[in-house]
Design an enzyme around this catalytic site. Sequence first.
Site, short mmCIF file in Angstrom:
data_model
loop_
_atom_site.label_atom_id
_atom_site.label_comp_id
_atom_site.label_asym_id
_atom_site.label_seq_id
_atom_site.Cartn_x
_atom_site.Cartn_y
_atom_site.Cartn_z
CG ASP A 196 -2.15 0.78 0.80
OD1 ASP A 196 -3.37 0.46 1.72
OD2 ASP A 196 -2.49 1.11 -0.25
C1 GLC Z 1 -4.14 4.02 -0.06
C2 GLC Z 1 -5.54 2.77 0.48
C3 GLC Z 1 -5.76 1.96 -1.52
C4 GLC Z 1 -5.40 2.61 -2.03
C5 GLC Z 1 -3.71 3.07 -2.52
C6 GLC Z 1 -3.70 3.49 -3.40
O1 GLC Z 1 -4.08 4.46 0.69
O2 GLC Z 1 -5.28 1.96 1.15
O3 GLC Z 1 -6.68 1.04 -0.76
O4 GLC Z 1 -4.78 1.46 -3.48
O5 GLC Z 1 -3.36 4.32 -1.38
O6 GLC Z 1 -4.17 5.12 -3.69
#
Ligand code: GLC
Length: 742
Positions: A268
Amino acid sequence: MNASRAYPSGPSEPIEQLVQALLARMTLAEKVGQMCQRNASEGHPPDYLGADLRAGQVGAVLNVVEVDAVNELQRIAVEESRLGIPLLVGRDVIHGFRTVMPLPLGQAASWNPGLVRECARIAAREAAGAGINWTFAPMIDIARDPRWGRIAESFGEDVFLASRLAAAAVTGFQGEDLAAPGSLAACAKHFAGYGAAESGRDYATTSIPEVELRNVYFPPFQAAIEAGVRTLMPSFCELNGVPCSGNEFLLRDVLRGEWGFDGVVVSDWDSVRQLKVHGLTADDRASALAAVTAGLDLEMAGDAYRNHLASLVESGAVEEGLLDQAVAGILRLKFELGLFENPYTDPARLPPLLDDEALATAKQAAAQSAVLLQNRNGVLPLKAGRLQAVAVIGPLADAPHEQLGTWTFDGSAADAVTPRQAIEALAGPEVQLRFAAAMANSRSSAGPGFDEAVAAARDSDVALLFLGEEAILSGEAHSRAEIGLPGAQEELVRRVREAGRPVVAVVMAGRPLTLAGIVDQVDALLFAWHPGTMGGPALAELLFGVQSPSGKLPVTFPRMVGQVPIYYSQKNTGKPPTPDQVVHIDDIDTHAPQTSIGMTAFHLDAGYRPLFPFGFGLSYTEFHYRDIRASAPEIALGESVRISAELSNQGPVAAEEVVQLYVRDLVGSITRPVRELKGFKRLRLAPGQTVTVAFDLHTDELAFHGRDMRRVTEPGEFRAWIGGSSDTELGITFHIRGDTSS
Ligand code: GLC
């Protein structure tokens, strides 16, 4: 380089040969480059990513959604770097791209896997037109805490429903051929147990026994993998003391070792470097070591891999073979996506955005996701022919941005049709529409707008209240400790009620809300989640009876937030409450002995039942169930039993019903839930029509992980129920013998 085309069954020999041949030509620095995903949301990305692209230091980007910029990034990577490896281009295409579909929690309320698949397919097609080839969806965390803002992105509380919808979404995003125009690689997230964050606070600690991980939180990910999902994202949270981004049990032992996942594990956002913040590591170098050792292939938007992986290999702290495994997965996905054959996007090869099919699907999804929770005195559907005037009141009646909901990066409020606009169009010029927003937004205090709203209601035949949460009150990092209607909305309901006209409340929100304060003030209550671009037309058609509501709750609605976590598939406990012995806090004599009331598992001030149970939802007709049967009173392990019942439409209109099958295993080596969803069907019945609904239940479907973590079905007594909600009482008992069928 001419890779063979991808296919639904996964890479065949040619792709593996190409992967290994390319891998053999890569330098250590180029391997590290493939394991880095860079944010490209600012300015003109080729300006600041160009040098690293030419040096082979970027394997993927995210958040660039302008097709010319994407094609330029691909061109630099392919034509100006040594090996010409194309880029993965990721985006959060969560519930639509330009055509915004209902929130995933709303889509789950449709209990319609085919519709969920269609929503994903259209979202993929629109996003692919912008050069995107990868979405960070579906989010398939089991969510049983409505305080958690990300429940909005989930498919709700139930393992069976979320697993079916996870597979549908993956199939919709990825299509039959990953390399075909309009397909995106999907991403099952967030692995695992994110929905159990303490107190519903986003990113908070999760502590989940392994047996519960395996019986509750893992199955949707297994379903996504069985459906062919090609990427997976670990959760930000720590799980049982080890943050998921560095959790070898999750990413190596279970995901690869047990499930044989051969796709890409992406972190993430910057979650590798957060391992230090969690307290798992002392610095970024140690975080990179922990993550790559645990099995994290691609670092999103951080630079721990970029800064430390090569030196970790050169120092011998990390085997280069670990990087080879990660890079092989990334290259494999790029071959499967056909990027080596054609890395560029020609938008003309795809239908335009917001085309008729997309808008029709968005409207159907919004209509099927709305849940009718109450309809007293048959106030709904409205009869346009008998109305002179309709009051349309509330902060969400004409709020196009709000009805789109959270995670709507690429949708536009300008495209949204609001309930006010749609009701005006549908009711026609003969019906006078009196609009009063009453509040600037959902959190406003009472003000002069209330008088206007009350006057509008008084001068109308019916008052339609559009209430709920604005989009920003749910989603990532937007958890609430209280989950009632924000601001002075309950007071607005009371004031409008005083006008003496029938009151219909339509509630939009990204989570279940505690609505006990208004259920007695309104005649009808329709829960619409955040319904997306076509929410207005869908709700207008439901309110005026063009179609009947058919949604069912994918998550339990508590009376009070203090009941949370509250979900239907709970355990019986040793002292379960019964309706006849539950008392209310005002009934207690101050000097009563402690044992004066039933000593059972309930709250003095809330009882033990939710306001509305999982699976509940009304329609404009009357569905009746009777005559439940089992094809045999006893079966052997390995056999199936058919559970059936008669369903009839005894009301005035045709409507769709989601028939549900629940089962309880009465005795287990670990205690089993009082009910578990094991089947559902959406059926349309004409007035007066009766059908037999049947579910074939194989003993394998009753298996669970026991104390020894083996998944087994244990013989014994079982109870099955069929009905239109998890609290159906139409049940029958059957047994499973200990022997296996010959
Ligand atoms: C965010 C989320 C994740 C998302 C990623 C990209 O913090 O937790 O679900 O796909 O970052 O935006």
